[in-house]
Design a protein around this motif. Structure first.
Motif, PDB file in Angstrom:
ATOM      1  N   UNK A 115      11.843  17.163 -24.782  1.00 39.76           N
ATOM      2  CA  UNK A 115      11.310  16.017 -24.012  1.00 39.76           C
ATOM      3  C   UNK A 115      10.266  15.221 -24.778  1.00 39.76           C
ATOM      4  N   UNK A 116      10.301  15.313 -26.109  1.00 36.28           N
ATOM      5  CA  UNK A 116       9.424  14.490 -26.927  1.00 36.28           C
ATOM      6  C   UNK A 116       8.174  15.170 -27.429  1.00 36.28           C
ATOM      7  N   UNK A 117       8.026  16.470 -27.234  1.00 38.18           N
ATOM      8  CA  UNK A 117       6.840  17.189 -27.706  1.00 38.18           C
ATOM      9  C   UNK A 117       7.254  18.228 -28.745  1.00 38.18           C
ATOM     10  N   UNK A 118       6.293  18.646 -29.526  1.00 39.80           N
ATOM     11  CA  UNK A 118       6.537  19.650 -30.564  1.00 39.80           C
ATOM     12  C   UNK A 118       5.217  20.340 -30.856  1.00 39.80           C
ATOM     13  N   UNK A 119       5.301  21.535 -31.408  1.00 40.77           N
ATOM     14  CA  UNK A 119       4.099  22.297 -31.729  1.00 40.77           C
ATOM     15  C   UNK A 119       3.679  22.042 -33.179  1.00 40.77           C
TER      16      UNK A 119
ATOM     17  N   UNK B 212      -0.912   8.555 -35.109  1.00 39.99           N
ATOM     18  CA  UNK B 212       0.543   8.486 -34.987  1.00 39.99           C
ATOM     19  C   UNK B 212       1.076   9.608 -34.104  1.00 39.99           C
ATOM     20  N   UNK B 213       0.412  10.763 -34.170  1.00 37.04           N
ATOM     21  CA  UNK B 213       0.740  11.889 -33.306  1.00 37.04           C
ATOM     22  C   UNK B 213      -0.464  12.166 -32.415  1.00 37.04           C
ATOM     23  N   UNK B 214      -0.211  12.335 -31.121  1.00 38.20           N
ATOM     24  CA  UNK B 214      -1.282  12.551 -30.156  1.00 38.20           C
ATOM     25  C   UNK B 214      -1.199  13.957 -29.581  1.00 38.20           C
ATOM     26  N   UNK B 215      -2.338  14.551 -29.389  1.00 33.56           N
ATOM     27  CA  UNK B 215      -2.411  15.902 -28.830  1.00 33.56           C
ATOM     28  C   UNK B 215      -2.164  15.855 -27.322  1.00 33.56           C
ATOM     29  N   UNK B 216      -1.279  16.707 -26.842  1.00 29.64           N
ATOM     30  CA  UNK B 216      -1.006  16.817 -25.409  1.00 29.64           C
ATOM     31  C   UNK B 216      -1.753  18.007 -24.828  1.00 29.64           C
ATOM     32  N   UNK B 217      -1.520  19.163 -25.383  1.00 28.28           N
ATOM     33  CA  UNK B 217      -2.231  20.391 -25.045  1.00 28.28           C
ATOM     34  C   UNK B 217      -2.556  21.126 -26.341  1.00 28.28           C
ATOM     35  N   UNK B 218      -3.182  22.246 -26.205  1.00 28.96           N
ATOM     36  CA  UNK B 218      -3.571  23.007 -27.400  1.00 28.96           C
ATOM     37  C   UNK B 218      -2.343  23.341 -28.240  1.00 28.96           C
ATOM     38  N   UNK B 219      -2.312  22.801 -29.471  1.00 25.40           N
ATOM     39  CA  UNK B 219      -1.230  23.089 -30.403  1.00 25.40           C
ATOM     40  C   UNK B 219       0.055  22.341 -30.142  1.00 25.40           C
ATOM     41  N   UNK B 220       0.065  21.378 -29.202  1.00 30.02           N
ATOM     42  CA  UNK B 220       1.279  20.641 -28.843  1.00 30.02           C
ATOM     43  C   UNK B 220       0.990  19.146 -28.977  1.00 30.02           C
ATOM     44  N   UNK B 221       1.946  18.411 -29.574  1.00 33.81           N
ATOM     45  CA  UNK B 221       1.728  16.995 -29.881  1.00 33.81           C
ATOM     46  C   UNK B 221       2.942  16.163 -29.455  1.00 33.81           C
ATOM     47  N   UNK B 222       2.730  14.865 -29.430  1.00 31.90           N
ATOM     48  CA  UNK B 222       3.789  13.893 -29.170  1.00 31.90           C
ATOM     49  C   UNK B 222       3.531  12.676 -30.034  1.00 31.90           C
ATOM     50  N   UNK B 223       4.568  11.868 -30.216  1.00 32.48           N
ATOM     51  CA  UNK B 223       4.371  10.611 -30.933  1.00 32.48           C
ATOM     52  C   UNK B 223       3.627   9.618 -30.044  1.00 32.48           C
ATOM     53  N   UNK B 224       2.930   8.696 -30.661  1.00 34.85           N
ATOM     54  CA  UNK B 224       2.086   7.768 -29.910  1.00 34.85           C
ATOM     55  C   UNK B 224       2.890   6.860 -28.987  1.00 34.85           C
TER      56      UNK B 224
ATOM     57  N   UNK C 178       7.070  15.799 -19.308  1.00 33.56           N
ATOM     58  CA  UNK C 178       6.647  16.072 -20.685  1.00 33.56           C
ATOM     59  C   UNK C 178       5.459  17.022 -20.696  1.00 33.56           C
ATOM     60  N   UNK C 179       4.530  16.849 -19.763  1.00 34.09           N
ATOM     61  CA  UNK C 179       3.354  17.721 -19.707  1.00 34.09           C
ATOM     62  C   UNK C 179       3.740  19.147 -19.344  1.00 34.09           C
ATOM     63  N   UNK C 180       4.733  19.304 -18.475  1.00 31.64           N
ATOM     64  CA  UNK C 180       5.192  20.654 -18.123  1.00 31.64           C
ATOM     65  C   UNK C 180       5.832  21.323 -19.334  1.00 31.64           C
ATOM     66  N   UNK C 181       6.634  20.570 -20.077  1.00 37.27           N
ATOM     67  CA  UNK C 181       7.248  21.130 -21.289  1.00 37.27           C
ATOM     68  C   UNK C 181       6.190  21.475 -22.320  1.00 37.27           C
ATOM     69  N   UNK C 182       5.154  20.635 -22.427  1.00 35.37           N
ATOM     70  CA  UNK C 182       4.056  20.941 -23.342  1.00 35.37           C
ATOM     71  C   UNK C 182       3.327  22.208 -22.909  1.00 35.37           C
ATOM     72  N   UNK C 183       3.179  22.402 -21.600  1.00 32.43           N
ATOM     73  CA  UNK C 183       2.547  23.631 -21.108  1.00 32.43           C
ATOM     74  C   UNK C 183       3.381  24.860 -21.465  1.00 32.43           C
TER      75      UNK C 183
ATOM     76  N   UNK D 115      -4.338  10.408  -9.311  1.00 32.92           N
ATOM     77  CA  UNK D 115      -3.969  10.740 -10.692  1.00 32.92           C
ATOM     78  C   UNK D 115      -4.799  11.929 -11.174  1.00 32.92           C
ATOM     79  N   UNK D 116      -4.126  12.923 -11.701  1.00 28.52           N
ATOM     80  CA  UNK D 116      -4.784  14.146 -12.158  1.00 28.52           C
ATOM     81  C   UNK D 116      -4.367  14.412 -13.600  1.00 28.52           C
ATOM     82  N   UNK D 117      -5.298  14.362 -14.549  1.00 25.92           N
ATOM     83  CA  UNK D 117      -4.924  14.613 -15.947  1.00 25.92           C
ATOM     84  C   UNK D 117      -4.626  16.070 -16.231  1.00 25.92           C
ATOM     85  N   UNK D 118      -4.963  16.960 -15.299  1.00 22.92           N
ATOM     86  CA  UNK D 118      -4.736  18.390 -15.502  1.00 22.92           C
ATOM     87  C   UNK D 118      -3.296  18.731 -15.135  1.00 22.92           C
ATOM     88  N   UNK D 119      -2.631  19.534 -15.959  1.00 21.66           N
ATOM     89  CA  UNK D 119      -1.271  19.985 -15.703  1.00 21.66           C
ATOM     90  C   UNK D 119      -1.321  21.325 -14.979  1.00 21.66           C
TER      91      UNK D 119
END
Length: 306
Positions: free
Chosen positions: A13-17, A38-50, A58-63, A89-93
């Motif tokens: 879904x667009x994320x990678x570690x 160019x790459x943005x941090x989603x969660x600890x150790x997980x990133x996505x393209x800008x 996407x946030x669930x997959x990053x979790x 709106x809640x930024x917490x997953x």
């Protein structure tokens, strides 16, 4: 992004570690892309393209990737976003997991869930609408929880089903409050703000009717009022056929009048102050002329003191 990592992130879904990125890039190249945005941090150790949208799925997959699990179940506020509930709106997953943990960006709940309480929403495993509504009714502030319950009822979920689901969680914190809010929830179409307003009136012991709508009071012709207020208004007719007055600053509708105005004129001062106009002649005083005299006197006092 290089082809190998692009294919892998597309499956996720667009994320990678960070470790997955090291299979195609050197550590220095990864740090450079992160540092340049160019790459943005989603969660600890997980990133996505800008240019990749930060969606709930996407946030669930990053979790899932951050926890190192084979699967993750969206719950609470994140599940509500997937269902399209009226939530802030809640930024917490929020996800369900084997071990409870709490971080600034990810909360893992260790709640038990049965298979019948799960469903796929846009390809993401999440708690169903019934379970999500009860979880939020237990955990959210009362005003926000009532808005969620109203949304669920408006989508065809019955109040009896909500009550049965709430009874299954009666030993959890907030279960009594959830049962109370289920009885107050309104299934008719209603905005979240209207639900909050209604609960505020109920808590304050004030009467509230959803059918109540603001009805602008009839305007009046300023020329018919005593003294002429100078306000711009149209001449309308009250139901009795007589002109009606309107208090513009307060938007209060006054009692329609019959016949000529009986409003007493404003009291006027018998003494008339005078001031000098630009030509040096005396002119009738008023509020403006008194201000002019006061300014001139103050200026003369300052000059004499200096």
């Amino acid at each position: 992004m290089r082809q190998e990592l692009r294919v892998l992130s597309g499956r996720q879904l667009g994320v990678f570690t960070w470790r997955q990125a090291l299979a195609s890039y050197t550590p220095a190249e990864v740090r450079t892309r992160v540092g340049r945005g160019q790459w943005l941090r989603v969660l600890h150790g997980v990133y996505r393209e800008s240019d990749t949208e930060l969606s709930p799925e996407l946030r669930v997959e990053a979790a899932r990737l951050s926890m190192g699990q084979m699967s993750a179940v969206a719950a609470y506020g994140t599940a509500a976003e997937l269902h399209g509930f009226s939530v802030a709106a809640d930024p917490v997953t929020h996800v369900l997991g084997p071990r409870q943990s709490r971080a600034s960006e990810l909360i893992v709940h260790s709640d038990r869930v049965e298979s019948g309480e799960l469903e796929l929403v846009r390809g993401t495993l999440t708690t169903n609408a019934l379970r999500t509504a009860i979880d939020l009714a237990r955990s959210l502030p009362r005003l926000d929880a009532l808005a969620v319950l109203g949304t669920v009822l408006g989508r065809g979920v019955s109040r009896a089903d909500l009550a049965v689901e709430a009874s299954r969680h009666r030993h959890k914190m907030g279960a009594a409050r959830a049962a109370e809010l289920i009885a107050l929830a309104d299934a008719r179409p209603e905005s979240p703000m209207a639900s909050r307003t209604r609960l505020g009136c109920i808590d304050a012991g004030l009467p509230y009717s959803r059918s109540s709508k603001y009805r602008p009071p009839p305007a009046f012709d300023a020329s018919t009022s005593a003294g002429g207020s100078g306000a711009s208004a149209s001449n309308t007719t009250a139901p009795s056929g007589t002109p009606a007055r309107r208090d513009f600053p307060c938007h209060n509708e006054l009692t329609p009048r019959a016949g000529p105005s009986t409003t007493p004129p404003l009291p006027t001062s018998t003494s008339r102050s005078t001031s000098l106009n630009s030509s040096g002649r005396r002119s009738p005083g008023g509020p403006r002329s008194r201000i002019v005299v006061s300014v001139r006197v103050s200026t003369a006092i300052r000059r004499r003191g200096s």
